[in-house]
Motif scaffolding. Sequence first.
Motif, short mmCIF file in Angstrom:
data_model
loop_
_atom_site.label_atom_id
_atom_site.label_comp_id
_atom_site.label_asym_id
_atom_site.label_seq_id
_atom_site.Cartn_x
_atom_site.Cartn_y
_atom_site.Cartn_z
N UNK A 9 0.79 -1.23 0.00
CA UNK A 9 0.00 0.00 0.00
C UNK A 9 0.82 1.28 0.00
N UNK A 10 2.13 1.18 0.01
CA UNK A 10 3.03 2.33 -0.05
C UNK A 10 3.74 2.34 -1.39
N UNK A 11 4.39 3.45 -1.70
CA UNK A 11 5.27 3.52 -2.87
C UNK A 11 6.67 3.81 -2.35
N UNK A 12 7.62 2.99 -2.78
CA UNK A 12 9.03 3.20 -2.43
C UNK A 12 9.71 3.77 -3.67
N UNK A 13 10.36 4.91 -3.50
CA UNK A 13 11.18 5.47 -4.58
C UNK A 13 12.62 5.47 -4.10
N UNK A 38 -0.76 12.89 -0.27
CA UNK A 38 0.42 12.03 -0.21
C UNK A 38 1.33 12.51 0.91
N UNK A 39 1.77 11.58 1.75
CA UNK A 39 2.76 11.87 2.77
C UNK A 39 4.05 11.19 2.36
N UNK A 40 5.14 11.95 2.29
CA UNK A 40 6.43 11.40 1.91
C UNK A 40 7.38 11.45 3.09
N UNK A 41 8.13 10.38 3.29
CA UNK A 41 9.17 10.34 4.30
C UNK A 41 10.46 9.94 3.62
N UNK A 42 11.51 10.70 3.86
CA UNK A 42 12.78 10.48 3.18
C UNK A 42 13.78 9.84 4.15
N UNK A 43 14.56 8.90 3.63
CA UNK A 43 15.60 8.22 4.40
C UNK A 43 16.89 8.21 3.60
N UNK A 44 18.02 8.40 4.27
CA UNK A 44 19.33 8.30 3.64
C UNK A 44 20.01 7.03 4.15
N UNK A 45 20.62 6.28 3.27
CA UNK A 45 21.40 5.13 3.67
C UNK A 45 22.83 5.58 3.94
N UNK A 59 18.44 0.33 -1.12
CA UNK A 59 17.42 1.32 -0.76
C UNK A 59 16.03 0.70 -0.79
N UNK A 60 15.74 -0.13 -1.78
CA UNK A 60 14.44 -0.80 -1.85
C UNK A 60 14.26 -1.72 -0.64
N UNK A 61 15.30 -2.49 -0.32
CA UNK A 61 15.23 -3.39 0.83
C UNK A 61 15.04 -2.60 2.13
N UNK A 62 15.74 -1.49 2.27
CA UNK A 62 15.58 -0.65 3.46
C UNK A 62 14.15 -0.11 3.55
N UNK A 63 13.58 0.28 2.41
CA UNK A 63 12.21 0.76 2.40
C UNK A 63 11.23 -0.32 2.82
N UNK A 64 11.42 -1.52 2.34
CA UNK A 64 10.55 -2.63 2.74
C UNK A 64 10.65 -2.90 4.24
N UNK A 65 11.88 -2.86 4.76
CA UNK A 65 12.07 -3.08 6.20
C UNK A 65 11.40 -1.99 7.02
N UNK A 66 11.52 -0.73 6.59
CA UNK A 66 10.87 0.37 7.31
C UNK A 66 9.36 0.16 7.35
N UNK A 70 7.15 -0.70 10.67
CA UNK A 70 6.40 0.51 11.00
C UNK A 70 7.36 1.67 11.16
N UNK A 71 6.94 2.82 10.77
CA UNK A 71 7.75 4.03 10.87
C UNK A 71 6.80 5.20 11.01
N UNK A 72 7.30 6.28 11.56
CA UNK A 72 6.49 7.47 11.71
C UNK A 72 6.63 8.31 10.45
#
Length: 80
Positions: A9-13, A38-45, A59-66, A70-72
């Motif tokens: 249900x999310x989109x990972x870019x 749309x709510x976007x949350x950005x993460x840096x590896x 980055x895709x794997x990190x997004x799936x893990x987040x 669960x993440x805020x």
Amino acid sequence: MKSRLGYKGYVIEARSYQQQDGGFSAELWIEEHDVSGVTETQFYLPDTFPTQELAIEAAVQAGRQKIDVGFEGGSVAVNG
């Protein structure tokens, strides 16, 4: 290079950028779409990767893990 995909249900870019030393960095956005928008949350590896493909894959794997743990959500950048 960038990649977009749907997950639970999310989109990972995921995006990768070449560094001056020849490696690649990666970052990702997790988008949550609902009736209010749309709510976007950005993460840096924090790691550097030898290829663009590996950076995108990480980055895709990190997004799936987040998403799985669960993440805020929000627009604030968060490391890792």
